[in-house]
Write a protein that holds these residues in place. Structure first.
Motif, PDB file in Angstrom:
ATOM      1  N   ALA A  85     112.920  37.063  71.339  1.00  0.00           N
ATOM      2  CA  ALA A  85     112.189  37.343  70.094  1.00  0.00           C
ATOM      3  C   ALA A  85     113.158  37.627  68.976  1.00  0.00           C
ATOM      4  CB  ALA A  85     111.256  38.538  70.297  1.00  0.00           C
TER       5      ALA A  85
ATOM      6  N   ALA B 102     103.299  34.992  72.636  1.00  0.00           N
ATOM      7  CA  ALA B 102     102.832  36.224  71.994  1.00  0.00           C
ATOM      8  C   ALA B 102     103.796  36.718  70.925  1.00  0.00           C
ATOM      9  CB  ALA B 102     102.609  37.306  73.040  1.00  0.00           C
ATOM     10  N   LYS B 103     105.083  36.508  71.140  1.00  0.00           N
ATOM     11  CA  LYS B 103     106.082  36.994  70.199  1.00  0.00           C
ATOM     12  C   LYS B 103     106.791  35.824  69.535  1.00  0.00           C
ATOM     13  CE  LYS B 103     107.816  39.393  73.602  1.00  0.00           C
ATOM     14  NZ  LYS B 103     108.732  40.251  74.402  1.00  0.00           N
TER      15      LYS B 103
ATOM     16  N   GLU C  66     101.428  35.570  77.038  1.00  0.00           N
ATOM     17  CA  GLU C  66     101.424  36.958  76.553  1.00  0.00           C
ATOM     18  C   GLU C  66     102.743  37.661  76.858  1.00  0.00           C
ATOM     19  OE1 GLU C  66      99.172  38.304  74.605  1.00  0.00           O
ATOM     20  OE2 GLU C  66      98.129  36.358  74.648  1.00  0.00           O
TER      21      GLU C  66
ATOM     22  N   SER D  21     108.170  34.572  74.430  1.00  0.00           N
ATOM     23  CA  SER D  21     108.429  34.492  72.997  1.00  0.00           C
ATOM     24  C   SER D  21     108.607  33.039  72.583  1.00  0.00           C
ATOM     25  CB  SER D  21     109.701  35.270  72.643  1.00  0.00           C
ATOM     26  OG  SER D  21     109.607  36.609  73.058  1.00  0.00           O
TER      27      SER D  21
END
Length: 417
Positions: free
Chosen positions: A416, A72-73, A136, A139
């Motif tokens: 991230a 997600a990241k 989700e 990273s």
């Protein structure tokens, strides 16, 4: 997430073992190089689990499979890499089951290639599947590459992918399930020089040795001279030498690798791998060909060694030399982040902290290590790796699956950019 992963692996224990056994039953011997049966098994599993992948092949009998999951990241890229081809079964004495049977017996999975490295491939496939469930929450990017042609090293596997999809193959760290053994993490490998020597003589009827030397005898003399290269001087780099000089480390290393492994790590070795010559029992051989593997440690002056090889063969007018391939020795930092993460995962699961160990054998980790990308082995292995009755214990297979999954989770968490 950690608890869920460990619970899933225990829940799927039988499925993991069954998949590994089925993978072993695929005859993917490097003698023919056809890995399609293993690739089909994996593709069917990916389809059933809704895992997307690409198939990229240099030739139709050697498919390479690539699966990538974007988290997600934005973050770092972790590469999982393994090979589907295995060493030939050969005619080794001692097999108590057919080499391609994938027999499950006495808590072991038995068969050619289960240690090198179908257990490792299985662990990475299942770890990859589980970590996708948390994309989700994580990273970066996770990529799984399963390749052909690692054992022969002719560039139709990982090397081919670097040419076809270089952006995907670039990574921040690499993990493979090669057979380090569950009590060790491998961080470097020796290099290989493979040569072919062909000897041609006039030949004659046996007894007329005044008319012709035997090509086999000439080859034997060349082999004798090449063995002298085992005295070739080597300057082991400080990064490695500090391990080798530490008495406690030497004891730990000998425990997991055997008493003579350290000596082999630090010297050039010359091994004659195939030889063929002559035609009849009553004819002085007019031809002989042998292939040798000259295995070189870190700190070897490779160009000087190759020059010496050429000089030896050139002493014999009947001989011709071909340098078939050169792979340089390579190393990753033994105290690198991923190495520490792997070690922590092993300890978390209740085992003794693994020994950081250099290895003799070559692996596809070299493609990344040459570019300074840290790459490490952690996989199930036994004393019968590539021998008769090659096996991996069921417990080690499940343990490695857990270690890989926890290491991926750790590496892709909180990073991230």
């Amino acid at each position: 997430m950690k608890d869920k992963i460990l619970n899933w692996i225990e829940r799927d224990r039988a499925a993991i073992v069954d998949f590994c056994a089925k993978l072993v039953r695929c005859n993917t011997s490097s003698s023919h190089g056809d890995t399609r049966s293993a690739a089909e098994l994996i593709k069917n599993y990916f389809a059933a689990e809704n895992i997307g992948f690409r198939e990229i092949a240099a030739c139709k009998t050697m498919p390479n499979l690539v699966a990538t999951t974007e988290m997600a990241k934005v973050g770092r890229h972790l590469m999982l890499n393994g090979h589907l081809d295995v060493m030939p079964a050969g005619n080794e004495a001692g097999w108590t089951v057919p080499p391609w049977s994938g027999t499950i017996r006495d808590g072991k999975i038995i068969g050619r290639g289960v240690s090198d490295m179908k257990a490792g491939v299985t662990a990475m496939i299942f770890a990859y599947k589980y970590l996708r469930e948390f994309r989700e929450n994580l990273s970066g990017r996770l990529t799984l590459t399963l390749v052909s042609d690692e054992e022969t090293g002719y560039g139709r596997g990982t090397g081919f992918l670097f040419k076809k999809i270089p952006d995907i193959m670039r990574a921040d760290s690499v993990l493979t399930g090669e057979p380090s053994g569950v009590d060790a993490i491998s961080f470097s490998s020796k290099g290989y020089i493979q040569i072919t020597v062909k000897v041609t003589a006039r030949g004659a009827i046996a007894g007329y040795s005044n008319e012709s030397r035997s090509a086999i005898e000439v080859a034997a003399e060349i082999i004798r001279d090449l063995k002298e290269l085992e005295k070739f001087p080597v300057e082991i780099p400080a990064t490695l030498q500090k391990f080798l000089n530490e008495p406690n480390y030497r004891k730990l290393h000998e425990k997991v690798r055997g008493a003579e492994h350290l000596e082999q790590l630090t010297r050039v070795t010359v091994d004659i791998c195939t030889i063929k010559g002559g035609s009849l029992s009553t004819v002085i051989a007019a031809d002989c060909k042998f292939i040798a593997a000259i295995v070189i440690p870190l700190g070897t002056e490779v160009e000087a060694l190759i020059s010496e090889i050429k000089s030896i063969v050139e002493r014999y007018s009947e001989a011709a030399l071909t340098i078939d391939g050169v792979d340089l020795p390579e190393i990753s930092p033994p105290d690198g982040e991923l190495a520490k993460i792997l070690s922590e995962a092993v300890v978390t699961l209740g085992k003794v902290k693994p020994v950081m160990t250099p290895d003799i054998a070559l692996s596809d980790c070299r493609y990344w290590r040459y570019d300074g990308i840290p790459a490490y082995w952690y996989g199930a292995g036994g004393e019968l790796c590539s021998a008769a009755n090659e096996f991996v214990t069921v417990d080690d297979l499940i343990h490695v699956t857990k270690v890989h999954a926890l290491a991926i989770l750790n590496y892709l968490s909180d990073n991230a950019e």
